[in-house]
Design a protein around this motif. Sequence first.
Motif, PDB file in Angstrom:
ATOM      1  N   THR A 154     -61.772 -87.647  16.924  1.00 38.44           N
ATOM      2  CA  THR A 154     -60.995 -88.696  17.585  1.00 38.44           C
ATOM      3  C   THR A 154     -60.457 -88.319  18.956  1.00 38.44           C
ATOM      4  O   THR A 154     -59.905 -89.175  19.644  1.00 38.44           O
ATOM      5  CB  THR A 154     -59.798 -89.103  16.709  1.00 38.44           C
ATOM      6  OG1 THR A 154     -58.875 -88.002  16.623  1.00 38.44           O
ATOM      7  CG2 THR A 154     -60.257 -89.483  15.305  1.00 38.44           C
ATOM      8  N   ALA A 155     -60.602 -87.040  19.352  1.00 35.94           N
ATOM      9  CA  ALA A 155     -60.049 -86.564  20.627  1.00 35.94           C
ATOM     10  C   ALA A 155     -58.535 -86.701  20.671  1.00 35.94           C
ATOM     11  O   ALA A 155     -57.957 -86.898  21.737  1.00 35.94           O
ATOM     12  CB  ALA A 155     -60.685 -87.294  21.805  1.00 35.94           C
ATOM     13  N   ARG A 156     -57.888 -86.614  19.519  1.00 27.25           N
ATOM     14  CA  ARG A 156     -56.423 -86.610  19.437  1.00 27.25           C
ATOM     15  C   ARG A 156     -55.967 -85.262  18.900  1.00 27.25           C
ATOM     16  O   ARG A 156     -56.588 -84.705  17.992  1.00 27.25           O
ATOM     17  CB  ARG A 156     -55.903 -87.698  18.498  1.00 27.25           C
ATOM     18  CG  ARG A 156     -55.999 -89.170  18.881  1.00 27.25           C
ATOM     19  CD  ARG A 156     -56.300 -89.483  20.279  1.00 27.25           C
ATOM     20  NE  ARG A 156     -56.220 -90.906  20.582  1.00 27.25           N
ATOM     21  CZ  ARG A 156     -57.260 -91.636  20.933  1.00 27.25           C
ATOM     22  NH1 ARG A 156     -58.463 -91.110  20.981  1.00 27.25           N
ATOM     23  NH2 ARG A 156     -57.111 -92.910  21.252  1.00 27.25           N
ATOM     24  N   ARG A 157     -54.865 -84.748  19.441  1.00 23.69           N
ATOM     25  CA  ARG A 157     -54.364 -83.440  19.041  1.00 23.69           C
ATOM     26  C   ARG A 157     -53.090 -83.588  18.226  1.00 23.69           C
ATOM     27  O   ARG A 157     -52.310 -84.508  18.436  1.00 23.69           O
ATOM     28  CB  ARG A 157     -54.089 -82.566  20.259  1.00 23.69           C
ATOM     29  CG  ARG A 157     -55.325 -82.270  21.115  1.00 23.69           C
ATOM     30  CD  ARG A 157     -54.973 -81.305  22.242  1.00 23.69           C
ATOM     31  NE  ARG A 157     -56.123 -81.008  23.073  1.00 23.69           N
ATOM     32  CZ  ARG A 157     -56.471 -81.684  24.140  1.00 23.69           C
ATOM     33  NH1 ARG A 157     -55.755 -82.734  24.510  1.00 23.69           N
ATOM     34  NH2 ARG A 157     -57.518 -81.348  24.858  1.00 23.69           N
ATOM     35  N   ALA A 199     -59.492 -83.664  15.308  1.00 22.90           N
ATOM     36  CA  ALA A 199     -59.460 -83.562  16.772  1.00 22.90           C
ATOM     37  C   ALA A 199     -60.838 -83.780  17.365  1.00 22.90           C
ATOM     38  O   ALA A 199     -60.995 -84.501  18.360  1.00 22.90           O
ATOM     39  CB  ALA A 199     -58.904 -82.197  17.181  1.00 22.90           C
ATOM     40  N   GLU A 229     -65.907 -89.838  24.081  1.00 19.72           N
ATOM     41  CA  GLU A 229     -65.571 -91.191  23.641  1.00 19.72           C
ATOM     42  C   GLU A 229     -66.484 -92.219  24.300  1.00 19.72           C
ATOM     43  O   GLU A 229     -66.849 -93.235  23.691  1.00 19.72           O
ATOM     44  CB  GLU A 229     -64.112 -91.503  23.970  1.00 19.72           C
ATOM     45  CG  GLU A 229     -63.115 -90.758  23.098  1.00 19.72           C
ATOM     46  CD  GLU A 229     -61.697 -91.239  23.316  1.00 19.72           C
ATOM     47  OE1 GLU A 229     -61.420 -91.854  24.380  1.00 19.72           O
ATOM     48  OE2 GLU A 229     -60.861 -90.998  22.435  1.00 19.72           O
ATOM     49  N   ALA A 266     -51.399 -92.339  18.719  1.00 11.46           N
ATOM     50  CA  ALA A 266     -52.216 -91.240  18.218  1.00 11.46           C
ATOM     51  C   ALA A 266     -51.909 -90.962  16.753  1.00 11.46           C
ATOM     52  O   ALA A 266     -52.800 -90.600  15.977  1.00 11.46           O
ATOM     53  CB  ALA A 266     -51.999 -89.991  19.061  1.00 11.46           C
ATOM     54  N   GLU A 314     -51.671 -89.791  28.734  1.00  9.79           N
ATOM     55  CA  GLU A 314     -52.068 -88.496  28.221  1.00  9.79           C
ATOM     56  C   GLU A 314     -51.324 -88.172  26.942  1.00  9.79           C
ATOM     57  O   GLU A 314     -51.886 -87.626  25.997  1.00  9.79           O
ATOM     58  CB  GLU A 314     -51.792 -87.418  29.286  1.00  9.79           C
ATOM     59  CG  GLU A 314     -52.176 -86.016  28.844  1.00  9.79           C
ATOM     60  CD  GLU A 314     -53.667 -85.873  28.649  1.00  9.79           C
ATOM     61  OE1 GLU A 314     -54.079 -84.997  27.867  1.00  9.79           O
ATOM     62  OE2 GLU A 314     -54.410 -86.649  29.263  1.00  9.79           O
ATOM     63  N   ARG A 357     -52.577 -89.106  23.411  1.00  8.58           N
ATOM     64  CA  ARG A 357     -53.601 -88.320  22.739  1.00  8.58           C
ATOM     65  C   ARG A 357     -52.988 -87.256  21.825  1.00  8.58           C
ATOM     66  O   ARG A 357     -53.730 -86.551  21.135  1.00  8.58           O
ATOM     67  CB  ARG A 357     -54.515 -87.644  23.764  1.00  8.58           C
ATOM     68  CG  ARG A 357     -55.399 -88.600  24.532  1.00  8.58           C
ATOM     69  CD  ARG A 357     -56.356 -87.823  25.437  1.00  8.58           C
ATOM     70  NE  ARG A 357     -57.243 -88.714  26.162  1.00  8.58           N
ATOM     71  CZ  ARG A 357     -58.393 -89.166  25.697  1.00  8.58           C
ATOM     72  NH1 ARG A 357     -58.777 -88.808  24.488  1.00  8.58           N
ATOM     73  NH2 ARG A 357     -59.153 -89.962  26.412  1.00  8.58           N
ATOM     74  N   GLU A 358     -51.679 -87.101  21.830  1.00  8.90           N
ATOM     75  CA  GLU A 358     -51.028 -86.098  21.007  1.00  8.90           C
ATOM     76  C   GLU A 358     -49.895 -86.731  20.201  1.00  8.90           C
ATOM     77  O   GLU A 358     -49.315 -87.737  20.603  1.00  8.90           O
ATOM     78  CB  GLU A 358     -50.458 -84.967  21.867  1.00  8.90           C
ATOM     79  CG  GLU A 358     -51.492 -84.189  22.653  1.00  8.90           C
ATOM     80  CD  GLU A 358     -50.882 -83.016  23.401  1.00  8.90           C
ATOM     81  OE1 GLU A 358     -49.645 -82.817  23.290  1.00  8.90           O
ATOM     82  OE2 GLU A 358     -51.620 -82.314  24.100  1.00  8.90           O
ATOM     83  N   LEU A 392     -63.257 -84.968  26.934  1.00  6.10           N
ATOM     84  CA  LEU A 392     -62.944 -85.859  25.820  1.00  6.10           C
ATOM     85  C   LEU A 392     -63.281 -87.303  26.166  1.00  6.10           C
ATOM     86  O   LEU A 392     -63.778 -88.056  25.315  1.00  6.10           O
ATOM     87  CB  LEU A 392     -61.456 -85.738  25.475  1.00  6.10           C
ATOM     88  CG  LEU A 392     -60.998 -84.384  24.934  1.00  6.10           C
ATOM     89  CD1 LEU A 392     -59.490 -84.387  24.739  1.00  6.10           C
ATOM     90  CD2 LEU A 392     -61.699 -84.048  23.640  1.00  6.10           C
ATOM     91  N   ASP A 393     -63.028 -87.696  27.417  1.00  3.50           N
ATOM     92  CA  ASP A 393     -63.349 -89.063  27.837  1.00  3.50           C
ATOM     93  C   ASP A 393     -64.850 -89.312  27.775  1.00  3.50           C
ATOM     94  O   ASP A 393     -65.295 -90.410  27.397  1.00  3.50           O
ATOM     95  CB  ASP A 393     -62.839 -89.319  29.256  1.00  3.50           C
ATOM     96  CG  ASP A 393     -61.325 -89.464  29.314  1.00  3.50           C
ATOM     97  OD1 ASP A 393     -60.722 -89.760  28.267  1.00  3.50           O
ATOM     98  OD2 ASP A 393     -60.751 -89.269  30.399  1.00  3.50           O
TER      99      ASP A 393
END
Length: 246
Positions: free
Chosen positions: A50-53, A47, A225, A93, A20, A23-24, A221-222
């Motif tokens: 790419t679903a990254r914070r 964000a 992707e 990330a 987890e 992702r950040e 988010l999954d």
Amino acid sequence: MRNLFGLALALTLVLPLRAEEAREFGLSAAPEIVASGLLDYILPRFALKTARRVQLADSGADARLGPDDGTGQPVMARGGVTYAVTLDSGNPAAKVFADWLGSEIGQTAIRAFQPENGPPFESAAVEAAAPQVTITGNAELGRKVAEIHCARCHRVSADSRGIGIGSTPSFPAMKALPDWAERFGRFYALNPHPAFLRVDGLSPPFDPMLPPPIVPVTLSLDEVEAVQAYAAGLTAADLGGEIVNR
């Protein structure tokens, strides 16, 4: 035996947390970049793509965005100053962010930003050699998500699964377009999807004055992707001539 059980339990608890955390990442930026408002413009787009914070930090960050000192990857310029992103940790990330900034999509976002004061940001000289963002995700999950939700309007495979409303293009047809990766990478931000679709943890809530016209869809988010990964594995449709991207 007790020690082995304790170790196994610790790994069970820690490994998902690390996944987890990937992702950040923390980012520190030069004051003039923060003051320009650029980050407020590009970070939500990063964000969603790419679903990254990103967590902004003054120090101890995983990545730095500031004047190029020769240690990082130049990504933009403004007022005669070239700015680079430098990775200071192994956080994957942060690497995704550096790749996104250097990609065509990231560079387009940088150029599109219009600051209230001062000149706009420009692309860096190394834009042509910048790496592309790798599409990851569970393609099989993506197929299931597409058949449940996307097939409301699209044909999601070559075997004609889905409704295919009016001029709505099929997945294989979109795969034949030069910018298919961008289209599938940010489909939830492209009209008409924001009117009825939300990405859990990223998208803003629906406007109470503009309720969804159909049963709303919420994706994780999954799942986002996964749809991208499913699309990446599709065979592009043969449209019978040179493709014109409109």
